[in-house]
Design an enzyme around this catalytic site. Sequence first.
Site, PDB file in Angstrom:
ATOM      1  CG  ASP A  37      -2.182   0.847   1.012  1.00 22.26           C
ATOM      2  OD1 ASP A  37      -3.280   0.254   0.929  1.00 22.26           O
ATOM      3  OD2 ASP A  37      -2.073   2.097   0.905  1.00 22.26           O
ATOM      4  CB  VAL A  59      -0.009   0.593  -7.820  1.00 24.49           C
ATOM      5  CG1 VAL A  59      -0.147  -0.396  -6.686  1.00 24.49           C
ATOM      6  CG2 VAL A  59      -1.137   1.613  -7.833  1.00 24.49           C
ATOM      7  CE1 TYR A 153     -12.451   4.471  -8.665  1.00 21.19           C
ATOM      8  CE2 TYR A 153     -14.757   4.425  -9.341  1.00 21.19           C
ATOM      9  CZ  TYR A 153     -13.711   3.880  -8.628  1.00 21.19           C
ATOM     10  OH  TYR A 153     -13.901   2.729  -7.892  1.00 21.19           O
TER      11      TYR A 153
HETATM   12  N1  LIG Z   1     -15.840   0.811  -2.199  1.00 22.75           N
HETATM   13  C1  LIG Z   1     -16.540   0.789  -3.313  1.00 22.75           C
HETATM   14  O1  LIG Z   1     -17.728   1.141  -3.315  1.00 22.75           O
HETATM   15  C2  LIG Z   1     -15.898   0.325  -4.583  1.00 22.75           C
HETATM   16  C3  LIG Z   1     -16.731   0.081  -5.685  1.00 22.75           C
HETATM   17  C4  LIG Z   1     -16.163  -0.340  -6.872  1.00 22.75           C
HETATM   18  C5  LIG Z   1     -14.802  -0.522  -6.963  1.00 22.75           C
HETATM   19  N2  LIG Z   1     -14.000  -0.279  -5.879  1.00 22.75           N
HETATM   20  C6  LIG Z   1     -12.562  -0.473  -6.043  1.00 22.75           C
HETATM   21  O2  LIG Z   1     -12.073  -1.333  -5.038  1.00 22.75           O
HETATM   22  C7  LIG Z   1     -10.677  -1.084  -4.839  1.00 22.75           C
HETATM   23  C8  LIG Z   1     -10.386  -0.965  -3.349  1.00 22.75           C
HETATM   24  O3  LIG Z   1     -11.001   0.210  -2.863  1.00 22.75           O
HETATM   25  P1  LIG Z   1     -11.717   0.265  -1.434  1.00 22.75           P
HETATM   26  O4  LIG Z   1     -13.162   0.396  -1.692  1.00 22.75           O
HETATM   27  O5  LIG Z   1     -11.248  -0.832  -0.563  1.00 22.75           O
HETATM   28  O6  LIG Z   1     -11.221   1.697  -0.935  1.00 22.75           O
HETATM   29  P2  LIG Z   1     -10.163   2.107   0.203  1.00 22.75           P
HETATM   30  O7  LIG Z   1      -9.982   3.569   0.021  1.00 22.75           O
HETATM   31  O8  LIG Z   1     -10.622   1.607   1.517  1.00 22.75           O
HETATM   32  O9  LIG Z   1      -8.828   1.333  -0.205  1.00 22.75           O
HETATM   33  C9  LIG Z   1      -7.995   1.737  -1.254  1.00 22.75           C
HETATM   34  C10 LIG Z   1      -6.557   1.475  -0.845  1.00 22.75           C
HETATM   35  O10 LIG Z   1      -5.703   1.790  -1.959  1.00 22.75           O
HETATM   36  C11 LIG Z   1      -4.570   2.479  -1.446  1.00 22.75           C
HETATM   37  N3  LIG Z   1      -3.966   3.292  -2.498  1.00 22.75           N
HETATM   38  C12 LIG Z   1      -4.450   4.433  -3.052  1.00 22.75           C
HETATM   39  N4  LIG Z   1      -3.582   4.903  -3.962  1.00 22.75           N
HETATM   40  C13 LIG Z   1      -2.535   4.032  -3.993  1.00 22.75           C
HETATM   41  C14 LIG Z   1      -1.329   3.964  -4.738  1.00 22.75           C
HETATM   42  N5  LIG Z   1      -1.006   4.928  -5.618  1.00 22.75           N
HETATM   43  N6  LIG Z   1      -0.495   2.921  -4.537  1.00 22.75           N
HETATM   44  C15 LIG Z   1      -0.797   1.958  -3.626  1.00 22.75           C
HETATM   45  N7  LIG Z   1      -1.910   1.989  -2.871  1.00 22.75           N
HETATM   46  C16 LIG Z   1      -2.777   3.010  -3.063  1.00 22.75           C
HETATM   47  C17 LIG Z   1      -5.112   3.316  -0.299  1.00 22.75           C
HETATM   48  O11 LIG Z   1      -4.080   3.734   0.584  1.00 22.75           O
HETATM   49  C18 LIG Z   1      -6.110   2.364   0.331  1.00 22.75           C
HETATM   50  O12 LIG Z   1      -5.527   1.570   1.343  1.00 22.75           O
HETATM   51  C19 LIG Z   1     -10.362   0.187  -5.635  1.00 22.75           C
HETATM   52  O13 LIG Z   1      -9.733  -0.168  -6.852  1.00 22.75           O
HETATM   53  C20 LIG Z   1     -11.722   0.772  -5.893  1.00 22.75           C
HETATM   54  O14 LIG Z   1     -11.746   1.588  -7.042  1.00 22.75           O
HETATM   55  C21 LIG Z   1     -14.525   0.131  -4.695  1.00 22.75           C
END
Ligand SMILES: NC(=O)c1ccc[n+]([C@@H]2O[C@H](COP(=O)([O-])OP(=O)(O)OC[C@H]3O[C@@H](n4cnc5c(N)ncnc54)[C@H](O)[C@@H]3O)[C@@H](O)[C@H]2O)c1
Length: 255
Positions: A37, A59, A153
């Site tokens: 992360d 990433v 996004y």
């Molecule tokens: N929560 C939702 O409703 C939802 C819906 C559809 C898709 N997603 C996708 O699920 C995935 C996980 O998101 P989440 O919902 O757990 O949100 P979250 O914000 O809880 O987790 C995202 C994580 O990614 C990390 N991160 C951000 N930028 C980064 C980088 N440049 N390098 C490494 N780490 C990085 C953050 O520190 C965080 O720990 C994402 O790809 C998100 O787009 C989430």
Amino acid sequence: MPDLTGKVAIVTGCASGIGAATVRRLVADGAQVLGTDIDAQGGAALCQEIGTRFAQQDVSDEQRWDEVVAEAVEAFGRLDILVNNAGKVSGRSIGDVDMAAWSQVIGVNLTGTMMGCRAAIRAMTKNPGGASGAIVNIASTTAITPLPTDVGYSASKAGVRALTKSVATWCAQQGNAIRCNTVIPGATDTGILAEAEKATPGLKQVVAATSPLKRLADPAETAAAIAFLASDECPYMTGADMLVDGGMMSLHPGF
Ligand SMILES: NC(=O)c1ccc[n+]([C@@H]2O[C@H](COP(=O)([O-])OP(=O)(O)OC[C@H]3O[C@@H](n4cnc5c(N)ncnc54)[C@H](O)[C@@H]3O)[C@@H](O)[C@H]2O)c1
């Protein structure tokens, strides 16, 4: 429960939400996991609690991908699973997006996922016993029904779906037993949804109310689908989209 005994996995974005739930799930299913992360404190705390390995990683940093994959292979001897989960929102519509915001969200969500696939495939190709592996890329229902409030996004997540299918079919053509699939989460109760609410006030309540299941997803429910696609339970699945959206994409807009 899929059996991941003997499998080695990298999970990006492990500090919170779906990434944290995925690390918990893969470890519970028997895998050895390197969580990464950009948030060093949160990621290290989570991995320490679970008793697995952590590396800080942005990433969108190309060189860091080679280092992280090398660390997993050096520590565990192989790489079987990559979950490209790290992601961010930008909160910018086509009306107010600038190049910095666009490049950042595309760089993390789409380019980061591509670089992860590329680095993982190079390592998986050299696995003892022959080339094999499973990559799971995390898209979003905004890839299908984009948010007017976040052009970058939505576009990045649509790109992740196409990227996955290109990777999957290329691997199949190489005959290398590396599969690549997409998980498409709907509204899940995590930090990113709270962040998205800043651009779209009331989003959480609206998506919960309009979901056929009338609630948000728990991250563990998404992690279960990820574990299945990462396992040997589904050897004929590659290039697939697995919706974990509570039926949202199946509902006619009039109902
Ligand atoms: N929560 C939702 O409703 C939802 C819906 C559809 C898709 N997603 C996708 O699920 C995935 C996980 O998101 P989440 O919902 O757990 O949100 P979250 O914000 O809880 O987790 C995202 C994580 O990614 C990390 N991160 C951000 N930028 C980064 C980088 N440049 N390098 C490494 N780490 C990085 C953050 O520190 C965080 O720990 C994402 O790809 C998100 O787009 C989430």
